[in-house]
Write a protein that holds these residues in place. Sequence first.
Motif, short mmCIF file in Angstrom:
data_model
loop_
_atom_site.label_atom_id
_atom_site.label_comp_id
_atom_site.label_asym_id
_atom_site.label_seq_id
_atom_site.Cartn_x
_atom_site.Cartn_y
_atom_site.Cartn_z
N LEU A 1 0.82 -1.20 0.00
CA LEU A 1 0.00 0.00 0.00
C LEU A 1 0.86 1.26 0.00
N THR A 2 0.40 2.28 -0.70
CA THR A 2 1.07 3.58 -0.66
C THR A 2 0.26 4.58 0.17
N TYR A 3 -0.93 4.19 0.58
CA TYR A 3 -1.78 5.00 1.44
C TYR A 3 -2.61 4.06 2.30
N PRO A 4 -3.02 4.49 3.49
CA PRO A 4 -3.78 3.59 4.36
C PRO A 4 -5.23 3.45 3.91
N LEU A 5 -5.80 2.31 4.22
CA LEU A 5 -7.23 2.07 4.03
C LEU A 5 -7.84 1.86 5.41
N THR A 6 -9.02 2.42 5.63
CA THR A 6 -9.65 2.30 6.94
C THR A 6 -11.08 1.80 6.81
N SER A 7 -11.54 1.15 7.85
CA SER A 7 -12.92 0.70 7.92
C SER A 7 -13.32 0.55 9.37
N GLN A 8 -14.62 0.57 9.61
CA GLN A 8 -15.16 0.39 10.95
C GLN A 8 -16.11 -0.80 10.92
N THR A 9 -16.18 -1.52 12.02
CA THR A 9 -17.04 -2.70 12.10
C THR A 9 -17.84 -2.66 13.40
N ILE A 10 -19.10 -2.99 13.28
CA ILE A 10 -19.98 -3.11 14.44
C ILE A 10 -20.19 -4.60 14.68
N LEU A 11 -19.83 -5.08 15.87
CA LEU A 11 -20.05 -6.46 16.26
C LEU A 11 -21.27 -6.49 17.16
N THR A 12 -22.27 -7.32 16.83
CA THR A 12 -23.47 -7.33 17.66
C THR A 12 -24.22 -8.65 17.54
#
Length: 166
Positions: A103-114
């Motif tokens: 990667l040359t740039y970061p990738l982000t994500s969010q996760t909801i666990l339920t």
Amino acid sequence: CVPRDEGISVTSSPPQLKFKPSVYGHEKALPKKLDSFVAGHRLGDPCEFGLVGMLSTCDTHSVEDRIGSQTARDCRLAMGLTMTFSWLAAQAANQGFSHLIDLTYPLTSQTILTDGCVFSFLAYQLNTLELWKDDEANTMVNLCWHSKEMPLYHSVENGKVCVITI
């Protein structure tokens, strides 16, 4: 998003896990071998970068009954971590990155666990796919923040939700 080349992305040491994430009791077997690693969208799709995902933790109730609540919490965290990493790795592959072209740039994500009652949240930043390199050859670390599990409501009595007062 934390810049890839400064701060905790390069100076943090990776955590030392007591066990591999796969030992925490997730038992679902895939019905067949996966033929490809696809992020669930087509290139150019307006939703090409998924920012939020949800993961059901209902399957971990049997782990809690058999092994205990702490192991079940670890199992849920391992599921969230693995799913979010996989989602971001698939997005990275769609962008042309791989374990050989980092990667040359970061990738982000969010996760909801339920499980519908108890929730926890993860934020993951993928900084590198070169996981095969040792810590000296690749100083980048992937980052994951998570919250403690929190109940959304106390109980349901007489058809009404009893909320938690703070």
